[in-house]
Design a protein around this motif. Structure first.
Motif, PDB file in Angstrom:
ATOM      1  N   ALA A  77       0.812  -1.217   0.000  1.00 46.42           N
ATOM      2  CA  ALA A  77       0.000   0.000   0.000  1.00 46.42           C
ATOM      3  C   ALA A  77       0.845   1.267   0.000  1.00 46.42           C
ATOM      4  CB  ALA A  77      -0.936   0.005   1.204  1.00 46.42           C
ATOM      5  N   GLY A  78       2.182   1.129   0.144  1.00 46.29           N
ATOM      6  CA  GLY A  78       3.030   2.309   0.042  1.00 46.29           C
ATOM      7  C   GLY A  78       4.048   2.496   1.137  1.00 46.29           C
ATOM      8  N   VAL A  79       4.031   1.666   2.172  1.00 43.38           N
ATOM      9  CA  VAL A  79       5.014   1.802   3.243  1.00 43.38           C
ATOM     10  C   VAL A  79       6.369   1.301   2.741  1.00 43.38           C
ATOM     11  CG1 VAL A  79       5.659   1.058   5.560  1.00 43.38           C
ATOM     12  CG2 VAL A  79       3.276   1.577   5.033  1.00 43.38           C
ATOM     13  N   ASP A  80       7.414   2.082   2.951  1.00 42.11           N
ATOM     14  CA  ASP A  80       8.756   1.732   2.492  1.00 42.11           C
ATOM     15  C   ASP A  80       9.581   1.201   3.660  1.00 42.11           C
ATOM     16  OD1 ASP A  80       8.376   2.474  -0.194  1.00 42.11           O
ATOM     17  OD2 ASP A  80       8.740   4.586   0.282  1.00 42.11           O
ATOM     18  N   LEU A  81      10.019  -0.041   3.537  1.00 42.29           N
ATOM     19  CA  LEU A  81      10.949  -0.650   4.481  1.00 42.29           C
ATOM     20  C   LEU A  81      12.206  -1.027   3.711  1.00 42.29           C
ATOM     21  CD1 LEU A  81       8.645  -2.991   6.625  1.00 42.29           C
ATOM     22  CD2 LEU A  81       9.487  -0.716   7.189  1.00 42.29           C
ATOM     23  N   PRO A  82      13.359  -0.496   4.086  1.00 41.67           N
ATOM     24  CA  PRO A  82      14.584  -0.785   3.316  1.00 41.67           C
ATOM     25  C   PRO A  82      14.884  -2.274   3.206  1.00 41.67           C
ATOM     26  CG  PRO A  82      14.949   1.001   4.889  1.00 41.67           C
ATOM     27  CD  PRO A  82      13.616   0.412   5.216  1.00 41.67           C
ATOM     28  N   GLU A  83      14.531  -3.052   4.236  1.00 43.87           N
ATOM     29  CA  GLU A  83      14.837  -4.479   4.194  1.00 43.87           C
ATOM     30  C   GLU A  83      13.946  -5.236   3.218  1.00 43.87           C
ATOM     31  OE1 GLU A  83      13.828  -2.887   6.824  1.00 43.87           O
ATOM     32  OE2 GLU A  83      15.522  -2.670   8.198  1.00 43.87           O
ATOM     33  N   TYR A  84      12.781  -4.662   2.892  1.00 47.21           N
ATOM     34  CA  TYR A  84      11.824  -5.343   2.025  1.00 47.21           C
ATOM     35  C   TYR A  84      11.374  -4.375   0.929  1.00 47.21           C
ATOM     36  CZ  TYR A  84      11.805  -8.415   6.054  1.00 47.21           C
ATOM     37  OH  TYR A  84      12.187  -9.236   7.083  1.00 47.21           O
ATOM     38  N   PRO A  85      12.185  -4.220  -0.123  1.00 52.36           N
ATOM     39  CA  PRO A  85      11.825  -3.284  -1.202  1.00 52.36           C
ATOM     40  C   PRO A  85      10.620  -3.782  -1.982  1.00 52.36           C
ATOM     41  CG  PRO A  85      13.757  -4.567  -1.807  1.00 52.36           C
ATOM     42  CD  PRO A  85      13.458  -4.905  -0.374  1.00 52.36           C
ATOM     43  N   SER A  86       9.946  -2.857  -2.615  1.00 50.40           N
ATOM     44  CA  SER A  86       8.762  -3.180  -3.403  1.00 50.40           C
ATOM     45  C   SER A  86       8.744  -2.310  -4.653  1.00 50.40           C
ATOM     46  CB  SER A  86       7.487  -2.949  -2.585  1.00 50.40           C
ATOM     47  OG  SER A  86       6.338  -3.267  -3.335  1.00 50.40           O
ATOM     48  N   ARG A  87       8.282  -2.870  -5.730  1.00 46.49           N
ATOM     49  CA  ARG A  87       8.227  -2.138  -6.993  1.00 46.49           C
ATOM     50  C   ARG A  87       7.084  -1.134  -6.961  1.00 46.49           C
ATOM     51  NH1 ARG A  87       7.415  -4.750 -13.096  1.00 46.49           N
ATOM     52  NH2 ARG A  87       7.648  -2.784 -14.246  1.00 46.49           N
ATOM     53  N   ARG A  88       7.403   0.110  -7.303  1.00 46.01           N
ATOM     54  CA  ARG A  88       6.405   1.171  -7.363  1.00 46.01           C
ATOM     55  C   ARG A  88       6.182   1.544  -8.822  1.00 46.01           C
ATOM     56  NH1 ARG A  88       4.698   0.023  -2.438  1.00 46.01           N
ATOM     57  NH2 ARG A  88       6.271   0.423  -0.819  1.00 46.01           N
ATOM     58  N   ARG A  89       4.986   1.345  -9.287  1.00 51.56           N
ATOM     59  CA  ARG A  89       4.657   1.641 -10.680  1.00 51.56           C
ATOM     60  C   ARG A  89       4.140   3.068 -10.821  1.00 51.56           C
ATOM     61  NH1 ARG A  89       3.606  -3.937 -10.601  1.00 51.56           N
ATOM     62  NH2 ARG A  89       4.322  -5.024 -12.482  1.00 51.56           N
ATOM     63  N   LEU A  90       4.531   3.699 -11.932  1.00 46.67           N
ATOM     64  CA  LEU A  90       4.038   5.030 -12.264  1.00 46.67           C
ATOM     65  C   LEU A  90       2.921   4.977 -13.293  1.00 46.67           C
ATOM     66  CD1 LEU A  90       7.456   6.928 -12.504  1.00 46.67           C
ATOM     67  CD2 LEU A  90       5.924   6.728 -10.539  1.00 46.67           C
ATOM     68  N   VAL A  91       2.791   3.824 -13.963  1.00 46.11           N
ATOM     69  CA  VAL A  91       1.749   3.633 -14.973  1.00 46.11           C
ATOM     70  C   VAL A  91       0.850   2.500 -14.497  1.00 46.11           C
ATOM     71  CG1 VAL A  91       1.262   3.087 -17.387  1.00 46.11           C
ATOM     72  CG2 VAL A  91       3.308   4.400 -16.790  1.00 46.11           C
ATOM     73  N   GLY A  97     -10.847  -8.067 -17.117  1.00 42.85           N
ATOM     74  CA  GLY A  97     -11.271  -9.092 -16.182  1.00 42.85           C
ATOM     75  C   GLY A  97     -10.117  -9.444 -15.264  1.00 42.85           C
ATOM     76  N   LYS A  98      -9.725 -10.719 -15.259  1.00 45.62           N
ATOM     77  CA  LYS A  98      -8.583 -11.165 -14.476  1.00 45.62           C
ATOM     78  C   LYS A  98      -7.336 -11.370 -15.331  1.00 45.62           C
ATOM     79  CE  LYS A  98     -11.311 -13.472 -10.898  1.00 45.62           C
ATOM     80  NZ  LYS A  98     -11.537 -14.743 -10.160  1.00 45.62           N
ATOM     81  N   LYS A  99      -7.422 -11.059 -16.613  1.00 46.50           N
ATOM     82  CA  LYS A  99      -6.292 -11.236 -17.515  1.00 46.50           C
ATOM     83  C   LYS A  99      -5.495  -9.946 -17.603  1.00 46.50           C
ATOM     84  CE  LYS A  99      -5.075 -12.726 -22.193  1.00 46.50           C
ATOM     85  NZ  LYS A  99      -5.591 -13.168 -23.517  1.00 46.50           N
ATOM     86  N   VAL A 100      -4.191 -10.047 -17.370  1.00 39.90           N
ATOM     87  CA  VAL A 100      -3.306  -8.889 -17.420  1.00 39.90           C
ATOM     88  C   VAL A 100      -2.889  -8.649 -18.863  1.00 39.90           C
ATOM     89  CG1 VAL A 100      -1.145  -7.886 -16.601  1.00 39.90           C
ATOM     90  CG2 VAL A 100      -2.498  -9.338 -15.081  1.00 39.90           C
ATOM     91  N   ILE A 101      -3.169  -7.452 -19.371  1.00 43.97           N
ATOM     92  CA  ILE A 101      -2.811  -7.093 -20.742  1.00 43.97           C
ATOM     93  C   ILE A 101      -1.441  -6.432 -20.788  1.00 43.97           C
ATOM     94  CG2 ILE A 101      -3.522  -5.813 -22.795  1.00 43.97           C
ATOM     95  CD1 ILE A 101      -5.339  -8.152 -22.033  1.00 43.97           C
ATOM     96  N   ASP A 102      -1.191  -5.521 -19.861  1.00 51.65           N
ATOM     97  CA  ASP A 102       0.089  -4.806 -19.832  1.00 51.65           C
ATOM     98  C   ASP A 102       0.460  -4.562 -18.381  1.00 51.65           C
ATOM     99  OD1 ASP A 102       2.343  -3.352 -20.319  1.00 51.65           O
ATOM    100  OD2 ASP A 102       1.301  -1.535 -20.973  1.00 51.65           O
ATOM    101  N   ARG A 103       1.565  -5.169 -17.952  1.00 49.91           N
ATOM    102  CA  ARG A 103       2.038  -5.004 -16.581  1.00 49.91           C
ATOM    103  C   ARG A 103       3.317  -4.190 -16.513  1.00 49.91           C
ATOM    104  NH1 ARG A 103       2.423 -10.761 -14.573  1.00 49.91           N
ATOM    105  NH2 ARG A 103       1.143 -11.273 -16.376  1.00 49.91           N
ATOM    106  N   GLY A 104       3.761  -3.649 -17.634  1.00 47.43           N
ATOM    107  CA  GLY A 104       4.978  -2.856 -17.640  1.00 47.43           C
ATOM    108  C   GLY A 104       6.241  -3.675 -17.719  1.00 47.43           C
ATOM    109  N   GLY A 105       6.132  -4.943 -18.081  1.00 46.16           N
ATOM    110  CA  GLY A 105       7.306  -5.794 -18.214  1.00 46.16           C
ATOM    111  C   GLY A 105       7.793  -6.317 -16.877  1.00 46.16           C
TER     112      GLY A 105
END
Length: 278
Positions: A77-91, A97-105
């Motif tokens: 949801a947005g909390v940043d912990l240096p030990e556990y990085p997470s990908r933050r998307r800008l797009v 439905g449940k099928k992903v068309i574009d996830r940004g690679g």
């Protein structure tokens, strides 16, 4: 032998133990001192750098960290912990439905942290069980601590419920496994009902709040220093979440939310009087 928890000076006399050898004990519990993890049941999940990335395979189950599910939900949801990085998307991700068309690679995930000391180690409560008892607190401080603990419990439950409306959380329909992400992992770790037929695979479905933050209901004791709860009077007792029961016995005010389940309006009779009740 089982997961039953009771908050009082002495254990209750309910004959409902389902653990090993319960037949020899006639369902009686054998009580030992509990820990914080008995009151707050820890629910862990895999930490994902990219929740919309590749699924965790069974052979990769040791390549990912296990952290509390609530913490993983907050990280996504947005909390940043240096030990556990997470990908933050800008797009935003495009889905039909449940099928992903574009996830940004796909991106290369960073290596796991090798530091021995992390922020989440402070959440480990095992040391509280082996440490000596703390000095007694004044009644006023104990009551204030109970009020703040109860308020924190409601804050965690309410905040988790709001986050689960925005971020997907999955739970196994057979066991207590929880996964924070749009779909479950493929680790074959389910050992519940007929797991051989499923080759140990989990049966993923949308999780509920009680599966992520279990309330862990216990019997409500009106007089903690009084006689233990009697099995013949079982139908007259109420229940409450373990955290709530602990805080109430420490002096916190009972919220109107929990009064009905505690059955405070029921007069508990004696064993002989209960036989005369129609």
């Amino acid at each position: 032998y089982c997961s039953e928890v009771h908050i009082a000076l002495t254990g209750h006399e309910m004959k409902d133990c389902q653990g090993p050898g319960n037949g020899n004990r006639r369902g009686q519990h054998e009580w030992v001192r509990g820990t914080v993890n008995d009151v707050l049941i820890p629910i862990d999940s895999y930490h994902l750098y990219d929740p919309f990335g590749k699924r965790i395979k069974h052979e990769q189950r040791f390549d990912y960290d296990r952290i509390p599910a609530v913490v993983e939900l907050c990280i996504q949801a947005g909390v940043d912990l240096p030990e556990y990085p997470s990908r933050r998307r800008l797009v935003p991700i495009r889905m039909i439905g449940k099928k992903v068309i574009d996830r940004g690679g796909f991106v290369v995930e960073p290596k796991r942290s090798t530091r021995e000391q992390t922020a989440l180690l402070e959440l480990d409560t095992y040391g509280l069980n082996i440490s000596p008892d703390p000095p007694p607190m004044p009644d006023s401080e104990l009551r204030d601590l109970a009020e703040r603990t109860l308020e924190a419990w409601e804050t965690v439950r309410g905040g988790t419920a709001k986050l689960m409306k925005k971020y997907s959380v999955k739970a196994c329909g057979y066991c207590s496994e929880v996964h924070v992400g749009p779909w479950g992992h493929n680790a074959k770790l389910c050992g519940s009902f007929k797991h051989q037929w499923r080759d140990g695979k989990h049966g993923w479905q949308d999780a509920t709040l009680d599966e992520v933050v279990p309330p862990n209901y216990v019997w409500h004791v009106r007089d903690p220093s009084g006689p233990p709860l009697s099995f013949p009077l079982k139908s007259y007792y109420g229940k409450a979440p373990a955290v709530v029961e602990l805080c109430v016995q420490a002096g916190a005010m009972i919220s109107d939310k929990y009064k009905p389940m505690m059955r405070l309006d029921i007069v508990i009779p004696d064993c002989e009087e209960a036989k005369l009740v129609a």
